[in-house]
Design an enzyme around this catalytic site. Sequence first.
Site, PDB file in Angstrom:
ATOM      1  N   SER A  23       0.822  -1.207   0.000  1.00  0.00           N
ATOM      2  CA  SER A  23       0.000   0.000   0.000  1.00  0.00           C
ATOM      3  C   SER A  23       0.856   1.258   0.000  1.00  0.00           C
ATOM      4  CB  SER A  23      -0.905   0.016   1.227  1.00  0.00           C
ATOM      5  OG  SER A  23      -1.505   1.293   1.364  1.00  0.00           O
ATOM      6  N   ARG A  67      -1.994 -14.586 -21.046  1.00  0.00           N
ATOM      7  CA  ARG A  67      -0.820 -13.745 -20.800  1.00  0.00           C
ATOM      8  C   ARG A  67       0.496 -14.377 -21.225  1.00  0.00           C
ATOM      9  NH1 ARG A  67      -3.569  -9.084 -20.668  1.00  0.00           N
ATOM     10  NH2 ARG A  67      -5.223  -9.157 -19.097  1.00  0.00           N
TER      11      ARG A  67
END
Lengths: 302, 302, 302, 302
Positions: free
Chosen positions: A122, A223
């Site tokens: 974060s 991917r």
Amino acid sequence: MSITPDQQAEIDALRATPRPTLRAVSEGMEKHLYTAIPVLDHGFIRVIDYMGDDAAITQAARVSYGKGTKAVQNDEGLIRYLMRHWHSTPFEMCEVKFHVKLPVFVARQWIRHRTANVNEYSARYSILDREFYIPEPDKLAAQSTVNNQGRGAVLQGEEAARVLEMLKADAGRSYDHYEEMLSQDGQDGLARELARMNLPANIYTQWYWKIDLHNLFHFLRLRADAHAQYEIRAYADAMCGVTKDWVPAAYAAFEDYRMGGVNLSAKGLECVKRMLAGEAVTQETSGMSKGEWREFEGMLGR
Amino acid sequence: MSITPDQQAEIDALRATPRPTLRAVSEGMEKHLYTAIPVLDHGFIRVIDYMGDDAAITQAARVSYGKGTKAVQNDEGLIRYLMRHWHSTPFEMCEVKFHVKLPVFVARQWIRHRTANVNEYSARYSILDREFYIPEPDKLAAQSTVNNQGRGAVLQGEEAARVLEMLKADAGRSYDHYEEMLSQDGQDGLARELARMNLPANIYTQWYWKIDLHNLFHFLRLRADAHAQYEIRAYADAMCGVTKDWVPAAYAAFEDYRMGGVNLSAKGLECVKRMLAGEAVTQETSGMSKGEWREFEGMLGR
Amino acid sequence: MSITPDQQAEIDALRATPRPTLRAVSEGMEKHLYTAIPVLDHGFIRVIDYMGDDAAITQAARVSYGKGTKAVQNDEGLIRYLMRHWHSTPFEMCEVKFHVKLPVFVARQWIRHRTANVNEYSARYSILDREFYIPEPDKLAAQSTVNNQGRGAVLQGEEAARVLEMLKADAGRSYDHYEEMLSQDGQDGLARELARMNLPANIYTQWYWKIDLHNLFHFLRLRADAHAQYEIRAYADAMCGVTKDWVPAAYAAFEDYRMGGVNLSAKGLECVKRMLAGEAVTQETSGMSKGEWREFEGMLGR
Amino acid sequence: MSITPDQQAEIDALRATPRPTLRAVSEGMEKHLYTAIPVLDHGFIRVIDYMGDDAAITQAARVSYGKGTKAVQNDEGLIRYLMRHWHSTPFEMCEVKFHVKLPVFVARQWIRHRTANVNEYSARYSILDREFYIPEPDKLAAQSTVNNQGRGAVLQGEEAARVLEMLKADAGRSYDHYEEMLSQDGQDGLARELARMNLPANIYTQWYWKIDLHNLFHFLRLRADAHAQYEIRAYADAMCGVTKDWVPAAYAAFEDYRMGGVNLSAKGLECVKRMLAGEAVTQETSGMSKGEWREFEGMLGR
């Protein structure tokens, strides 16, 4: 890559102390646990935990199909059967947790896969490190002239040099200013949740990412594909290697039916039948548009 | 319960051979692995696999919050903080897989929890066993007279006997006919996928059920609750016991904040404040409806 | 089917009063709104609400791809492109809500599709009606002798008669006892949540089911397929008709690429290439197992 | 905000032509359709489509609870009951689709809500506009000294000026270089998928975002909360206004039970009971940690 001595010591400690368990164990996966596989210039993937192995897939399938299943097929045949017929729930019975360090612009593509659990570093709470993805010269590609969403030839000479210089200088300056804004030296210091907005998309972030095998295969199919952006494909390729060691039979089926497989439309199937019957089908007689026909021919390697 | 000698031998074999692993190990959970915990008359739950422990929760949280987290709080305090503030993603980093044997009418409630992976025994493919849930006499409850969705007193005497007799006779007869319809002795035999439609909702089915800890807690909060139907609560209660052994710190926080906790509405909070200030609040002055006030008083144990 | 006069009056009232809206409107779907399309002997589907149309799919795609998209392709071509390349998110931008009445054993298969919203009639709270699915004689099929999960020939004569008699008698008797157990006439009456366990899986239930178009297509591909059980296929077929009227361009692409399309494995693709080059490939030289080869030959209609 | 004349003309055209529909219509929502509500300096939200209204919630609940429901309660009371008892599925029966323009660092928080459908502008395919979020001076807050994840006082004087200058200059320079790298004037031009990595997190992106009402409420509870970062809260607040007009009864229940409501732990509830009985409870006698007690006192406004 940026494994610090502290991190390496932690990895070594974690790997030094095997403990007994009654759970299914995949020898191929144990050898990967905690170690970091480098990806791009500062990134990595590493396996933090896993649940299940090839046998867990067939065991779950046998709950569904009852006793009959046991006699008929060996594990590998059953896994191929399940993959071929899109019986996805037995593959959901395996789970894996990765620690991934990756540039933010790669993270933004990655997170679109919703059926996964994520804990991301974060930048609201903590301060990001000064680490940016700067492409290797041979990955510095021009915009494709035929595909809005693709790359062309590698940039050369002065143009390449200018691009690298801009990427490096802007990253460095943005991070300098990030630090200046945060600084509480003689000033209040801007909130972290605001200062981070100055950082470019090639800065590195990291997260824990947990997903079941069925959804991992779906991620890898998209991917690790040749059409995926190189920078996310590098992560997918590293994960393919790990997955192959973890569940070799399931991975082999995935390679044959998904990665190497193709979808034929009803029109495409009809054309194949006509061609096999000796007809010389053309785009005009195929019922396909030019774009479809081009893709169809590409699929058949013509 | 119906663990056959074969199944017991398989469980014993699985439990006899611990293998080394580098993964997180929960000693409390290892002791449960593969063993069947009886539930209702023929059902059970048993843990087939698990991923993570209490430390895996805080480890994931620390990826998010960075270095700062390490100093401030011990693991238990951090887990309580995460639970209190609805930081659910670290709890998603643990996973568990159960083998469950349960009546179909319980399975129908259970499956409404969508964030889980399931492999159910297929009655389209295989033949179900002759096993039905018949309630214990003290669980044979009358319809509640105040709650459409609840139970009243336990049925007594002849009424109870009649009900048990009907349940047993109908189950037995339906199963006899199921077998007759399936039989290929002198006839073709009805398709399994059709014959199963004759079976009542108290027949037992089984499945593998895999779920992360956050969603397991959500399941347990709803299904181990006093308002849940007894028959599913019996399974949830058994799972509570297992979960407590698996992740003791997370389970303790769950008990305090979720199972034992309550939600106060804005109106309810306002009333509590007024009552603490000495006011004698009544339903009329509370702003709540009669139903809400009754629930509010119940919450405060008045 | 069992539309009561009351229900028909409600449908008529709902259809009598169009109101102005600024939202996207699909004329083809408006004509279906609220009306019940019969399925099986007592079931139905009816559209309760919808969001979006073909244009909403391309509109969402154009947010992603920016201005360039507008010039290049018409809506139909863009929709086919999106479907062909598995760009699923634009299809998620359409949503539909159905009211469905269906036998419980069909509901149990249906609910395995997790990415949908469901409100089912609660037999814990309310009393179910006396309505059971009894197959038409031409749907009373024998167990397949080659496929554990399939049907063979239609049952004939006395066997068929016996089966129908058992299904009807058991359903009727179970329901009689359900009512007797519930009755509060001279007794307490068993709780509804318990009494329901006596009811067989061919009793009808109903629910509201809401799903986005991408996931609806996934449901239809699996359930309108020839390998799906007839009883759920009947519902999927009815939904195909509705979807075709709602989003004709998307449905046409779905038919071509999904319903009529096939998956070729890497091995299968290699064989097709060799066959097109003139080689007479056999199972032995194909690299496929016998089962795969049989399916491969079936796909090519050989 | 950046609504171009072209966009405004498109909005006007869409709003000029109401069409008849038989679906549920929310008058309060119709007035918002397509119009852009400004958020931050260049952002907006606008409603593109919606499904359902307050009545659709109770209609779905009544499918579950059967006829009994009709008599007992009016719509508003039933909606409050459903919200109070966490019956979430009826709220899932409403759906809304927004077009949102927002800074990338806000988008990164937002996307963590996984139960939604998203189509984002692709910077791999298209070129982003030169638009950056630069905070208003009164939103330029210092790092909180008590909360790692929060803001303190507003920056003043020279520090504020320096920060704004850095944010503007870095954004401008990064975008200039983005354009230089992309340019095909006398050079090949870097691929878009690479050039975008130079752009900072305050650049604006846009997406279509579709979600059901239950999950929207969950999003709003977390993101319209006082602890959410101001920049995402600004979007959540704007959505609250729209949602209130769309489903007024559901929104009122949400405000009372969720936004204005609180969770009391088992320990907290016990303390409230003791306090109501006249005891002077302190942190020491509460059984709570200091942090919990502080939050508990704050909840009670003491």
